[in-house]
Design a protein around this motif. Structure first.
Motif, short mmCIF file in Angstrom:
data_model
loop_
_atom_site.label_atom_id
_atom_site.label_comp_id
_atom_site.label_asym_id
_atom_site.label_seq_id
_atom_site.Cartn_x
_atom_site.Cartn_y
_atom_site.Cartn_z
N TYR A 352 -4.92 13.43 36.53
CA TYR A 352 -4.77 11.71 37.20
C TYR A 352 -4.02 12.48 38.50
O TYR A 352 -4.52 11.92 39.41
CB TYR A 352 -4.05 11.08 36.88
N LEU A 353 -2.51 13.24 38.54
CA LEU A 353 -2.65 13.36 40.17
C LEU A 353 -3.71 14.33 40.69
O LEU A 353 -3.60 14.10 41.83
CB LEU A 353 -1.41 14.96 39.53
N GLN A 354 -4.82 15.21 40.58
CA GLN A 354 -5.55 15.44 41.21
C GLN A 354 -6.48 14.36 41.63
O GLN A 354 -7.04 13.90 42.29
CB GLN A 354 -5.94 16.81 40.30
N ARG A 355 -7.14 13.40 40.90
CA ARG A 355 -7.84 12.59 40.59
C ARG A 355 -8.00 11.49 41.57
O ARG A 355 -8.60 10.60 42.24
CB ARG A 355 -8.68 11.78 39.28
N PHE A 356 -6.41 11.05 41.49
CA PHE A 356 -6.19 10.09 42.07
C PHE A 356 -4.89 9.68 43.03
O PHE A 356 -5.33 8.88 44.26
CB PHE A 356 -5.09 8.60 40.82
N GLN A 357 -4.73 11.43 43.07
CA GLN A 357 -4.09 11.26 44.20
C GLN A 357 -2.84 9.85 44.70
O GLN A 357 -2.78 9.77 45.90
CB GLN A 357 -4.76 11.73 45.97
N PRO A 358 -2.15 9.97 43.35
CA PRO A 358 -1.08 8.88 43.95
C PRO A 358 -0.54 9.73 44.98
O PRO A 358 0.14 10.41 45.47
CB PRO A 358 -0.14 8.55 42.76
N ASP A 359 0.46 8.17 45.28
CA ASP A 359 1.72 8.24 46.66
C ASP A 359 2.67 9.26 46.10
O ASP A 359 3.59 8.85 46.78
CB ASP A 359 1.42 6.87 47.50
N VAL A 360 3.10 8.13 44.72
CA VAL A 360 4.60 8.13 44.19
C VAL A 360 4.21 7.70 42.35
O VAL A 360 2.86 7.86 41.97
CB VAL A 360 5.20 7.51 44.54
N VAL A 361 5.13 9.49 42.29
CA VAL A 361 4.85 9.76 41.16
C VAL A 361 6.69 8.87 40.29
O VAL A 361 7.31 9.69 41.02
CB VAL A 361 4.79 11.12 40.62
N LYS A 362 6.34 8.63 39.22
CA LYS A 362 8.22 8.41 38.09
C LYS A 362 7.56 8.57 37.46
O LYS A 362 7.33 8.92 36.17
CB LYS A 362 7.93 6.62 38.03
N ILE A 363 8.87 10.07 37.56
CA ILE A 363 9.11 10.83 36.46
C ILE A 363 10.26 9.66 35.24
O ILE A 363 10.98 8.68 34.81
CB ILE A 363 10.64 12.14 36.46
N ASP A 364 9.23 10.52 33.60
CA ASP A 364 9.32 9.63 33.61
C ASP A 364 11.11 9.11 32.39
O ASP A 364 11.83 10.58 32.97
CB ASP A 364 8.78 9.53 31.89
N ARG A 365 11.83 8.41 31.91
CA ARG A 365 12.63 8.17 31.22
C ARG A 365 13.27 9.35 30.15
O ARG A 365 14.33 9.52 30.00
CB ARG A 365 13.36 6.65 30.62
N ALA A 381 12.44 18.86 33.66
CA ALA A 381 12.87 18.14 35.52
C ALA A 381 12.66 18.46 36.42
O ALA A 381 11.94 17.90 37.62
CB ALA A 381 13.73 17.60 35.23
N ARG A 382 12.97 19.63 37.27
CA ARG A 382 13.45 20.43 38.14
C ARG A 382 11.48 20.61 38.59
O ARG A 382 10.78 20.90 39.57
CB ARG A 382 13.67 21.72 37.75
N SER A 383 10.78 21.11 37.40
CA SER A 383 9.41 21.18 37.43
C SER A 383 8.78 20.21 37.91
O SER A 383 7.92 20.06 38.94
CB SER A 383 8.38 22.40 37.04
N LEU A 384 8.86 19.05 37.52
CA LEU A 384 8.44 17.62 37.66
C LEU A 384 8.70 17.51 38.94
O LEU A 384 7.32 17.00 39.90
CB LEU A 384 8.74 16.87 36.22
N VAL A 385 9.88 17.57 39.52
CA VAL A 385 10.03 17.18 40.01
C VAL A 385 9.55 17.85 41.83
O VAL A 385 9.07 17.60 43.16
CB VAL A 385 11.58 16.77 40.82
N MET A 389 7.09 16.81 44.47
CA MET A 389 7.06 16.62 45.75
C MET A 389 6.16 17.70 47.06
O MET A 389 5.88 17.56 48.35
CB MET A 389 8.40 17.66 46.41
N GLN A 390 5.82 18.99 46.36
CA GLN A 390 4.64 19.59 46.47
C GLN A 390 2.73 18.99 47.01
O GLN A 390 2.55 20.05 47.81
CB GLN A 390 4.43 20.96 46.12
N LEU A 391 3.09 18.60 46.60
CA LEU A 391 1.93 17.15 46.40
C LEU A 391 1.84 16.41 47.16
O LEU A 391 1.46 15.58 47.84
CB LEU A 391 1.37 17.08 45.24
N GLY A 392 3.23 16.29 48.14
CA GLY A 392 3.67 14.86 48.89
C GLY A 392 3.57 13.23 48.72
O GLY A 392 3.85 13.00 49.25
N CYS A 393 3.83 13.65 47.28
CA CYS A 393 4.46 12.72 46.26
C CYS A 393 6.26 12.20 46.14
O CYS A 393 6.57 12.76 47.06
CB CYS A 393 4.05 12.31 45.17
#
Length: 439
Positions: A352-365, A381-385, A389-393
């Motif tokens: 979905y990151l690739q397909r929809f290219q979101p502006d923001v990602v919300k790291i799940d609780r 957690a560090r990898s997701l963040v 960031m590397q994708l510009g989100c």
């Protein structure tokens, strides 16, 4: 006799079929009505809603089938099935005379006491885009099957798929059809009566502690049961389709409230550049006018498009097609921000990151709660963040409950967060003072 073919994605198809939880279940009057309509349209004595499992085809609905198949027949071996061919081909099949068709001439249903001669079937395609089985008609007499009648059969198969999807939603909600009907009537009345309320949870800038946004969360102000959380009514809303009008109402209310806060906050106030995030369901995204609904909410409220964030979950995007892609492109062209909610929890998040290219990602609780528990949890957690960031989100962390979690997230480079450490979801009135005074 040629073996009945398998679908090209058979394992996925079977998993999709089983997720509906309808195999070996009881009668369904609505499905019987659709099958009966199919028999009448094609002038056939029998119609079947046939679900093709690994080794069998099972008849969920079979009005008139006794006249062709004999009494009490609810399933046949898959290799003896006409419908397996429909599933493999993913298209309607019409067989005017089975004895003259090499694919079917030696089937036990044709050579045996049933003496099936004519058949037409259209695929029942589920939410994953994979065929679950077929809506079919049968006759003991050969007959010509014109293209227009087969097209009607395909339309009815689409209605069967929609009904099975409703049944799946009911099962997931732990509800029966009669419960959904009764509860949906109550929910419809509540929506019309303005009983749906919106509460807001602040989104905080971690370095400064300033409130930069809010997430809108729906509640039901029930006249007898008090304030109800989403879990008490969203399953019914999803199963009944009422999530669409309810979502439209929540969107307008949230945009109007955010615009009011921004206006009252003034140029230097805490709410001067406030944004509001609103969740969007899969049913809303599949509506053909969803982009127009968003545009209208912005127009009516006066909220600038850049102040609106639409949050999309993996569930809302699952099985979506080109029409959703087009709708999201139109929404983005308005200037609205798109966020991928619950990031990291689903198998398709990366796609979905690739397909929809979101502006923001919300790291799940769940990843926030696990911070400090082990090196592995911290690495996840560090990898997701880092990936976001590397994708510009932009990154927002959900479910922050302790100062230690906030400090760790800040050290990881996360700028924005929300959770009970800062505030529980509250009514607009309760948040008014904080959001309209100078920050």
């Amino acid at each position: 006799m040629p073996a009945a073919p398998r679908h090209a994605r058979e394992d996925e198809r079977l998993a999709s079929l089983r997720s509906y939880q309808v195999l070996d279940t009881g009668a369904d009057a609505a499905l019987d009505a659709l099958a009966t309509a199919a028999a009448r349209v094609l002038g056939a004595p029998a119609a079947l809603v046939s679900l093709v499992d690994e080794h069998r085809q099972w008849f969920k609905s079979a009005p008139g089938a006794e006249a062709v198949l004999g009494p009490g027949v609810r399933q046949t071996a898959r290799e003896d099935s006409f419908c397996a061919h429909v599933v493999a081909a993913e298209e309607a099949i019409a067989v005017p005379d089975a004895t003259a068709d090499a694919r079917f001439a030696d089937l036990p249903m044709v050579t045996g006491p049933q003496h099936v001669r004519a058949y037409a079937g259209a695929p029942i395609v589920g939410r994953d885009g994979l065929p679950l089985g077929a809506l079919c008609v049968m006759d003991r007499e050969p007959r010509e099957l014109d293209a227009s009648a087969v097209r009607v059969l395909a339309d009815l198969a689409g209605a069967v798929a929609e009904l099975l999807e409703l049944r799946r939603a009911e099962a997931a909600a732990g509800l029966g059809a009669h419960q959904v009907l009764a509860e949906s009537h109550r929910l419809r009345a509540a929506i019309d009566a303005g009983q749906m309320a919106v509460h807001y949870q602040p989104v905080v800038d971690l370095p400064s502690g300033r409130w930069v946004g809010v997430e809108a969360l729906v509640r039901w102000e029930h006249p007898e049961r008090g304030l109800l959380p989403p879990a008490a009514f969203l399953p019914v809303a999803e199963a009944s389709g009422l999530v669409v009008p309810m979502g439209r109402q929540v969107l307008t209310l949230a945009c109007t409230q955010a615009a009011l806060w921004r206006e009252r906050g003034g140029a230097a106030g805490a709410a001067a550049d406030l944004h509001v995030a609103v969740n969007v369901s899969g049913r809303q995204l599949s509506e053909p006018d969803v982009a127009d609904v968003v545009a209208e909410a912005l127009l009516v409220s006066g909220l600038p498009p850049e102040a609106l964030v639409l949050e999309l979950t993996e569930t809302s995007l699952a099985g979506s097609g080109a029409e959703v892609d087009t709708a999201l492109q139109r929404i983005r062209s308005l200037g609205v921000t798109l966020a991928l909610d619950d990031f990291g929890t689903g198998y398709a998040s990366y796609s979905y990151l690739q397909r929809f290219q979101p502006d923001v990602v919300k790291i799940d609780r769940c990843f926030v709660a696990a911070l400090g528990r082990s090196e592995r949890d911290d690495l996840l957690a560090r990898s997701l963040v880092r990936l976001g960031m590397q994708l510009g989100c932009g990154i927002v962390a959900e479910g922050v409950e302790t100062r230690e979690q906030a400090q760790t997230l800040t050290a990881l480079g996360v700028r924005h967060a929300q959770g009970y450490l800062f505030s529980a979801p509250r009514s607009a009135h309760d948040l008014e003072g904080r959001l309209t005074t100078a920050g």
